[in-house]
Design a protein around this motif. Sequence first.
Motif, PDB file in Angstrom:
ATOM      1  N   ILE A   2     -12.950  -5.703 -24.098  1.00 56.29           N
ATOM      2  CA  ILE A   2     -14.344  -6.268 -23.616  1.00 56.29           C
ATOM      3  C   ILE A   2     -15.779  -6.247 -23.995  1.00 56.29           C
ATOM      4  CG2 ILE A   2     -15.242  -6.668 -21.260  1.00 56.29           C
ATOM      5  CD1 ILE A   2     -12.707  -7.324 -20.359  1.00 56.29           C
ATOM      6  N   HIS A  22     -11.622  -9.757 -24.117  1.00 55.36           N
ATOM      7  CA  HIS A  22     -10.429  -9.589 -23.578  1.00 55.36           C
ATOM      8  C   HIS A  22      -9.936  -8.274 -23.649  1.00 55.36           C
ATOM      9  CE1 HIS A  22      -9.273 -13.624 -21.904  1.00 55.36           C
ATOM     10  NE2 HIS A  22      -9.178 -13.910 -23.366  1.00 55.36           N
ATOM     11  N   GLY A  24      -6.762  -6.711 -22.940  1.00 55.66           N
ATOM     12  CA  GLY A  24      -5.649  -6.178 -23.398  1.00 55.66           C
ATOM     13  C   GLY A  24      -4.904  -5.353 -23.007  1.00 55.66           C
ATOM     14  N   PHE A  28      -1.403 -11.758 -20.917  1.00 59.86           N
ATOM     15  CA  PHE A  28      -2.303 -13.415 -20.897  1.00 59.86           C
ATOM     16  C   PHE A  28      -1.875 -13.598 -19.100  1.00 59.86           C
ATOM     17  CE2 PHE A  28      -4.184 -17.568 -20.919  1.00 59.86           C
ATOM     18  CZ  PHE A  28      -5.507 -16.283 -20.862  1.00 59.86           C
ATOM     19  N   ASP A  31      -3.479  -9.929 -16.365  1.00 62.53           N
ATOM     20  CA  ASP A  31      -3.959  -8.603 -16.868  1.00 62.53           C
ATOM     21  C   ASP A  31      -4.897  -8.216 -15.347  1.00 62.53           C
ATOM     22  OD1 ASP A  31      -6.135  -6.852 -17.956  1.00 62.53           O
ATOM     23  OD2 ASP A  31      -5.313  -7.671 -20.028  1.00 62.53           O
ATOM     24  N   CYS A  34      -9.179  -7.485 -17.665  1.00 66.94           N
ATOM     25  CA  CYS A  34      -9.683  -8.365 -16.781  1.00 66.94           C
ATOM     26  C   CYS A  34     -10.104  -9.082 -15.917  1.00 66.94           C
ATOM     27  CB  CYS A  34      -8.477  -9.403 -17.921  1.00 66.94           C
ATOM     28  SG  CYS A  34      -8.480  -9.307 -20.373  1.00 66.94           S
ATOM     29  N   SER A  38     -13.950 -10.015 -14.851  1.00 62.45           N
ATOM     30  CA  SER A  38     -14.464 -10.936 -14.269  1.00 62.45           C
ATOM     31  C   SER A  38     -14.825 -10.642 -12.748  1.00 62.45           C
ATOM     32  CB  SER A  38     -13.553 -12.077 -14.119  1.00 62.45           C
ATOM     33  OG  SER A  38     -12.593 -12.112 -15.421  1.00 62.45           O
ATOM     34  N   GLU A  62     -15.541 -19.388 -22.544  1.00 66.36           N
ATOM     35  CA  GLU A  62     -14.553 -18.945 -22.875  1.00 66.36           C
ATOM     36  C   GLU A  62     -14.739 -18.065 -22.925  1.00 66.36           C
ATOM     37  OE1 GLU A  62     -10.255 -19.662 -24.049  1.00 66.36           O
ATOM     38  OE2 GLU A  62     -11.322 -21.082 -23.853  1.00 66.36           O
ATOM     39  N   ASN A  63     -14.170 -16.663 -22.756  1.00 68.61           N
ATOM     40  CA  ASN A  63     -14.736 -15.193 -23.620  1.00 68.61           C
ATOM     41  C   ASN A  63     -15.411 -14.603 -22.940  1.00 68.61           C
ATOM     42  OD1 ASN A  63     -11.566 -15.082 -23.882  1.00 68.61           O
ATOM     43  ND2 ASN A  63     -11.910 -16.032 -25.744  1.00 68.61           N
ATOM     44  N   CYS A  98      -9.616   0.808 -23.208  1.00 66.17           N
ATOM     45  CA  CYS A  98     -10.038  -1.018 -22.676  1.00 66.17           C
ATOM     46  C   CYS A  98     -10.713  -1.814 -22.970  1.00 66.17           C
ATOM     47  CB  CYS A  98      -9.163  -1.923 -21.716  1.00 66.17           C
ATOM     48  SG  CYS A  98      -6.862  -1.642 -22.181  1.00 66.17           S
TER      49      CYS A  98
END
Length: 106
Positions: A2, A22, A24, A28, A31, A34, A38, A62-63, A98
């Motif tokens: 991210i 993301h 990681g 998925f 996580d 993430c 978010s 998205e993302n 991350c």
Amino acid sequence: MIIADFYKNKSDKLLGFRVTGHAGYGQFGNDIACASVSSAIMMAANTITEAFKVNAKVNVLENEITLKLVSDDEEYGDKVLLGLLTHMYCLSDEFFGCIKVRVNEV
């Protein structure tokens, strides 16, 4: 990974952010890194636009999510962004490797 880019003016007032990617950290959908990012991003965006009624442009893809304050003389938006920036630094320490946080002058 991210990437959280924050934008400030020459007076060090925060003007907005762009967060992409993301973490990681986990599978998925499961996580927690993430999910943490978010949740923090959405709370900050909603606090700025809904609670304080600050005029800001928010774009969610998205993302990627971006938020830009329309005016740089808005007191509350800058303070919420500073809280988010501080929280993102904490998350980047907690989920090392991350999340990358950068502050850019515009």
